[in-house]
Scaffold this motif. Structure first.
Motif, PDB file in Angstrom:
ATOM      1  N   PRO A 262       0.822  -1.212   0.000  1.00 10.09           N
ATOM      2  CA  PRO A 262       0.000   0.000   0.000  1.00 10.09           C
ATOM      3  C   PRO A 262       0.855   1.261   0.000  1.00 10.09           C
ATOM      4  N   ARG A 263       0.737   2.050  -1.051  1.00  7.31           N
ATOM      5  CA  ARG A 263       1.474   3.305  -1.147  1.00  7.31           C
ATOM      6  C   ARG A 263       0.578   4.456  -1.592  1.00  7.31           C
ATOM      7  N   GLY A 264      -0.660   4.165  -1.950  1.00  5.76           N
ATOM      8  CA  GLY A 264      -1.540   5.162  -2.523  1.00  5.76           C
ATOM      9  C   GLY A 264      -2.296   5.978  -1.504  1.00  5.76           C
ATOM     10  N   PRO A 265      -3.544   6.349  -1.840  1.00  7.26           N
ATOM     11  CA  PRO A 265      -4.333   7.237  -0.984  1.00  7.26           C
ATOM     12  C   PRO A 265      -4.517   6.727   0.444  1.00  7.26           C
ATOM     13  N   ALA A 266      -4.623   5.423   0.640  1.00 13.38           N
ATOM     14  CA  ALA A 266      -4.821   4.894   1.997  1.00 13.38           C
ATOM     15  C   ALA A 266      -3.595   5.173   2.862  1.00 13.38           C
ATOM     16  N   MET A 267      -2.400   4.932   2.315  1.00 15.46           N
ATOM     17  CA  MET A 267      -1.172   5.196   3.076  1.00 15.46           C
ATOM     18  C   MET A 267      -0.997   6.681   3.318  1.00 15.46           C
ATOM     19  N   VAL A 268      -1.316   7.486   2.319  1.00 13.18           N
ATOM     20  CA  VAL A 268      -1.219   8.944   2.462  1.00 13.18           C
ATOM     21  C   VAL A 268      -2.146   9.427   3.578  1.00 13.18           C
ATOM     22  N   ALA A 269      -3.348   8.890   3.609  1.00 10.11           N
ATOM     23  CA  ALA A 269      -4.309   9.278   4.647  1.00 10.11           C
ATOM     24  C   ALA A 269      -3.795   8.895   6.035  1.00 10.11           C
ATOM     25  N   ALA A 270      -3.187   7.728   6.144  1.00  5.29           N
ATOM     26  CA  ALA A 270      -2.649   7.286   7.433  1.00  5.29           C
ATOM     27  C   ALA A 270      -1.511   8.193   7.890  1.00  5.29           C
ATOM     28  N   VAL A 271      -0.647   8.557   6.970  1.00  5.92           N
ATOM     29  CA  VAL A 271       0.482   9.439   7.309  1.00  5.92           C
ATOM     30  C   VAL A 271      -0.022  10.805   7.756  1.00  5.92           C
ATOM     31  N   GLU A 272      -0.965  11.337   7.014  1.00 11.96           N
ATOM     32  CA  GLU A 272      -1.512  12.647   7.379  1.00 11.96           C
ATOM     33  C   GLU A 272      -2.192  12.599   8.738  1.00 11.96           C
ATOM     34  N   ALA A 273      -2.899  11.530   9.014  1.00 13.87           N
ATOM     35  CA  ALA A 273      -3.586  11.393  10.294  1.00 13.87           C
ATOM     36  C   ALA A 273      -2.605  11.238  11.446  1.00 13.87           C
ATOM     37  N   ALA A 274      -1.489  10.570  11.189  1.00 17.02           N
ATOM     38  CA  ALA A 274      -0.485  10.370  12.239  1.00 17.02           C
ATOM     39  C   ALA A 274       0.244  11.671  12.556  1.00 17.02           C
ATOM     40  N   GLY A 275       0.301  12.567  11.595  1.00 19.57           N
ATOM     41  CA  GLY A 275       1.011  13.824  11.814  1.00 19.57           C
ATOM     42  C   GLY A 275       2.517  13.682  11.690  1.00 19.57           C
ATOM     43  N   CYS A 276       2.973  12.530  11.177  1.00 22.84           N
ATOM     44  CA  CYS A 276       4.403  12.285  10.980  1.00 22.84           C
ATOM     45  C   CYS A 276       4.545  11.168   9.964  1.00 22.84           C
ATOM     46  N   HIS A 277       5.754  10.995   9.481  1.00 20.55           N
ATOM     47  CA  HIS A 277       5.962   9.929   8.503  1.00 20.55           C
ATOM     48  C   HIS A 277       5.888   8.562   9.175  1.00 20.55           C
ATOM     49  N   ILE A 278       5.058   7.698   8.636  1.00 21.52           N
ATOM     50  CA  ILE A 278       5.008   6.303   9.078  1.00 21.52           C
ATOM     51  C   ILE A 278       4.950   5.432   7.836  1.00 21.52           C
ATOM     52  N   ASP A 279       5.426   4.199   7.974  1.00 23.44           N
ATOM     53  CA  ASP A 279       5.312   3.240   6.893  1.00 23.44           C
ATOM     54  C   ASP A 279       4.564   2.015   7.402  1.00 23.44           C
ATOM     55  N   ARG A 280       4.538   0.954   6.602  1.00 20.06           N
ATOM     56  CA  ARG A 280       3.787  -0.234   6.996  1.00 20.06           C
ATOM     57  C   ARG A 280       4.327  -0.836   8.284  1.00 20.06           C
ATOM     58  N   HIS A 281       5.653  -0.919   8.406  1.00 20.29           N
ATOM     59  CA  HIS A 281       6.222  -1.542   9.601  1.00 20.29           C
ATOM     60  C   HIS A 281       6.013  -0.672  10.833  1.00 20.29           C
ATOM     61  N   ALA A 282       5.820   0.619  10.638  1.00 25.25           N
ATOM     62  CA  ALA A 282       5.554   1.500  11.778  1.00 25.25           C
ATOM     63  C   ALA A 282       4.243   1.128  12.457  1.00 25.25           C
ATOM     64  N   LEU A 283       3.318   0.552  11.713  1.00 29.46           N
ATOM     65  CA  LEU A 283       2.055   0.114  12.318  1.00 29.46           C
ATOM     66  C   LEU A 283       2.310  -1.048  13.275  1.00 29.46           C
ATOM     67  N   ARG A 284       3.275  -1.886  12.957  1.00 32.17           N
ATOM     68  CA  ARG A 284       3.663  -2.993  13.844  1.00 32.17           C
ATOM     69  C   ARG A 284       4.268  -2.435  15.138  1.00 32.17           C
ATOM     70  N   ARG A 285       5.135  -1.426  14.995  1.00 38.37           N
ATOM     71  CA  ARG A 285       5.717  -0.807  16.193  1.00 38.37           C
ATOM     72  C   ARG A 285       4.654  -0.075  16.999  1.00 38.37           C
ATOM     73  N   THR A 286       3.673   0.505  16.310  1.00 37.00           N
ATOM     74  CA  THR A 286       2.577   1.181  17.015  1.00 37.00           C
ATOM     75  C   THR A 286       1.791   0.181  17.850  1.00 37.00           C
ATOM     76  N   PHE A 287       1.483  -0.967  17.277  1.00 35.70           N
ATOM     77  CA  PHE A 287       0.781  -2.041  17.992  1.00 35.70           C
ATOM     78  C   PHE A 287       1.546  -2.430  19.253  1.00 35.70           C
ATOM     79  N   THR A 288       2.838  -2.660  19.117  1.00 31.60           N
ATOM     80  CA  THR A 288       3.659  -3.087  20.251  1.00 31.60           C
ATOM     81  C   THR A 288       3.698  -2.017  21.330  1.00 31.60           C
ATOM     82  N   THR A 289       3.882  -0.771  20.908  1.00 31.66           N
ATOM     83  CA  THR A 289       3.995   0.325  21.879  1.00 31.66           C
ATOM     84  C   THR A 289       2.713   0.526  22.656  1.00 31.66           C
ATOM     85  N   LEU A 290       1.583   0.529  21.966  1.00 34.24           N
ATOM     86  CA  LEU A 290       0.327   0.762  22.686  1.00 34.24           C
ATOM     87  C   LEU A 290       0.005  -0.416  23.605  1.00 34.24           C
ATOM     88  N   ALA A 291       0.345  -1.631  23.179  1.00 38.22           N
ATOM     89  CA  ALA A 291       0.071  -2.793  24.020  1.00 38.22           C
ATOM     90  C   ALA A 291       0.871  -2.748  25.312  1.00 38.22           C
TER      91      ALA A 291
END
Length: 361
Positions: A262-291
């Protein structure tokens, strides 16, 4: 026949010497590409043969970074050549337009492994074809491994979730974009690796009303595992459209293969919502951190839920804890999923705060 000479023996000896010389010539002429192909075909890890992504990465390094050396004898690669090429990459990268010390490190780590392989597999006069790996000259010069820590800020996780759901619900978006949004949302809900999610097939999914699980038969760490699905993850999968004859949960537009990264509008929307650059693997780190940091789930449980390579060297966890069927961690998966949904509701303004009862007794 001269006294003391045996023509037949001399002829056999000459043939043996010629064969040995020919063998040495072949060994000395082995190219970097030859060694690369041999390595890819024969190298085994603790999890078996090299995975497709690893093969792709190795070929990319050899074909692009070391293109000028590909058809040269690998024994002809010298310390000075390694120093010069490393310096070029550090200064200007692959195309000479920007510094790339991390790229340089990664490329020479691959080259070091290939030359080590050649040192073990190819010999001349029963001696290693290469006596010393020329990449050793770079010891202390290569950039340290880059530690990636990017993740969505905890106060923006709900915004990321809601942004993905907004893309998924939008009739103006293409079906492929809906699929990408679902794949990213599933990564956030499960902490799974990109390849594990995009390659998921329906025959490895179990969906029930109150429970569910999904199976990874050949994950990165070689540990086949059943992982629990939280209620939001089950709802996401149940809502996925199924195509006749298509095995993929997140298929490409044709349905003949998984969807691409995923690199298109869905990824762009996620990055904009996060307020910082994130990629696919950043979602894995997000899961770990919040848990761990938000919900206080024990780290060993989070490592298992993300099917991490190791549980940290704890013998009891590594050898006496169930690691192939993790459905017993469903309560933890449910807590994580519920928290993400709650944050999404807050981000969307759907939260209802119960006011304290001020009535007098």
């Amino acid at each position: 026949m001269a006294l003391g000479r045996d023509p037949l023996a001399e002829e056999a000896q000459a043939r043996a010497q010629a064969a040995a010389d020919a063998e040495q010539d072949v060994a000395r002429s082995v190219t970097l590409r030859d060694v690369t192909d041999h390595y890819i075909a024969n190298k085994k890890t603790r999890n078996g043969a090299l995975k497709a992504n690893t093969v792709r990465d190795i070929n990319e390094v050899v074909d692009k970074v070391f293109a000028a050396w590909t058809d040269k004898p690998i024994a002809a690669i010298t310390r000075s050549m390694c120093e010069a090429r490393h310096a070029e990459l550090v200064r200007g990268g692959l195309h000479g337009d920007r510094p790339a010390p991390t790229t340089a490190r990664g490329a020479f780590v691959v080259l070091r492994a290939l030359i080590n392989w050649a040192m073990e597999k190819y010999r001349v006069n029963d001696e290693p074809l290469i006596r010393e790996n020329p990449v050793r000259v770079l010891k202390g010069q290569m950039a340290p491994p880059k530690v990636r820590t990017t993740k969505a800020p905890m106060n923006r996780v709900g915004h990321v979730w809601e942004a993905l759901q907004s893309v998924r619900r939008s009739p103006a978006r293409l079906p492929a974009t809906h699929t990408q949004a679902d794949a990213l949302a599933f990564m956030l809900l499960t902490g799974a690796r990109k390849e594990e999610v995009l390659g998921l097939t329906w025959d490895r999914v179990e969906l029930g009303e109150d429970a569910g699980a999904w199976h990874l038969p050949t994950p990165k760490n070689g540990n086949p595992v059943w992982l629990p699905l939280s209620a939001p993850a089950r709802a996401l999968l149940k809502a996925r459209p199924r195509r006749k004859g298509c095995e993929w949960v997140f298929p490409s537009a044709t349905g003949k293969k998984p969807i691409g990264t995923p690199r298109g509008p869905a990824m762009v929307a996620a990055v904009e919502a996060a307020g910082c650059h994130i990629d696919r693997h950043a979602l894995r780190r997000t899961f770990t951190t919040l848990a761990v940091t938000v919900l206080g789930i024990e780290l060993w449980k989070v490592r298992l839920l993300t099917n991490h390579i190791s549980t940290g060297g704890d013998v009891t966890l590594d050898h006496y804890t169930e690691r192939n069927d993790l459905r017993y961690l469903a309560p933890e998966a449910e807590r994580i999923g519920a928290w993400i949904i709650e944050q999404g509701n807050i981000a969307a303004g759907r939260n209802v705060v119960k006011l304290p009862d001020r009535r007098r007794a």
